[in-house]
Design a protein around this motif. Structure first.
Motif: not given
Length: 322
Positions: A198-201, A206-211, A242-245
């Motif tokens: 999560l720290r990287y975000e 912007n990986y989560r936004q791409q997903c 990390w990114l969740s859930p």
């Protein structure tokens, strides 16, 4: 003057053999990359070498052994087929190109692919990381490795580096087609992506936004309602958030939350590998069924599906003609 275009397809990589020593060597290279783990070397490397690798190498080697092929790991075998099929597609489109396969870690290396293309004096190099969604931990690591080779040459040809194809229409179409083939009525669809800290975000990745972009495009095409799908993130390790859930926690509580049947697709993986075959199709299947779930379906990665080969081919062809 040579007008041949050089193309490099790049995936993550795998050990050279399903043995503890080979796995340890691979993980040593992979987990020392600052793009992947950015802890200070003085703190991380001793921990990695004395505790993490000895603990993980034997177990991971056994998992690799179960799916090993005559061409190497499942990831390598599928990636080699993808290379041949993309080469064929480009030839059929009248594009004079030479396609090479490379891995960010392990063999075949990015250095070897670039050297091969330099030797035949290609007019241009196109680098396509097989990570549809950009992340500093994957795509940027490919660029780092490519740049190291680039810096060694004064006569380097022009190059194009493809950042992502998260919402590419042909990629989305390929995913919609394979999901439609496996998804049954009254089955909840879970999109599972490899997670990152999560720290990287928070630092700008912007990986989560791409997903989420990929997921939304697919959901729209499939016409799914809000209660028919979800998104989760897999493959975390360590104590950091990390990114969740998290996919495994989602599976353990899915039935209690009213999900009796579930299908899982992993759009971020271009080829099946341990993270899909072992972690999703086996481990997370077990979590779901042991906690009351009635039916579990893993939807295979795009692998060598014709629609996906066409998607990759079109992305490359456009760059060839630019």
């Amino acid at each position: 003057m040579n007008q041949k275009i050089g193309v490099i397809l790049v995936n993550l990589g795998s050990p050279s053999a399903p043995t503890p020593n080979a796995v340890s060597d691979y993980l040593w290279q992979f987990l020392r990359d600052k793009r992947v783990v950015d802890l200070p070397a003085w703190k991380w490397w001793p921990l990695l070498k004395t505790i993490i690798l000895p603990h993980r190498a034997k177990r991971v080697a056994e998992l690799y052994r179960q799916s090993w092929t005559s061409q190497g790991s499942l990831l390598i075998a599928i990636s080699q087929q993808q290379k041949k099929l993309v080469q064929r597609y480009l030839s059929e489109q009248g594009i004079d190109a030479q396609v090479e396969l490379a891995m960010t870690y392990g063999e075949p290396s990015i250095s070897h692919a670039v050297t091969t293309l330099m030797q035949i004096k290609v007019a241009k190099i196109i680098v396509l990381p097989l990570f549809p969604q950009y992340s500093s931990t994957t795509t940027a690591a490919v660029f780092d490795a490519f740049a190291k080779v680039w810096q060694k040459h004064r006569d380097f040809p022009p190059f194009e580096f493809i950042h992502n194809y998260a919402d590419n229409p042909d990629y989305i179409y390929a995913l919609v087609q394979i999901i439609s083939r496996y998804l049954k009525k009254e089955t909840f669809l879970l999109f599972s992506y490899h997670s990152i800290p999560l720290r990287y975000e928070k630092e700008g990745d912007n990986y989560r936004q791409q997903c989420e972009l990929t997921t939304q495009k697919i959901v729209e095409k499939l016409g799914l309602k809000e209660n028919q799908w979800g998104i989760a993130f897999q493959s975390r390790f360590g104590r950091e958030e990390w990114l969740s859930p998290y996919t495994d926690e989602f599976m353990k509580t899915a039935f209690a939350n009213g999900i009796h049947k579930i299908a899982v697709v992993c759009p971020g993986f271009s080829a099946d590998c341990l993270e899909t075959i072992e972690e999703i199709a086996q481990e997370n299947r077990s979590y779901f069924l042991r906690n009351g779930g009635e039916e579990f379906q893993y939807i295979p990665a795009l692998n060598t599906q014709q629609n996906y080969i066409v998607a990759l081919g079109k992305i490359i062809a456009k760059k060839c003609r630019d």
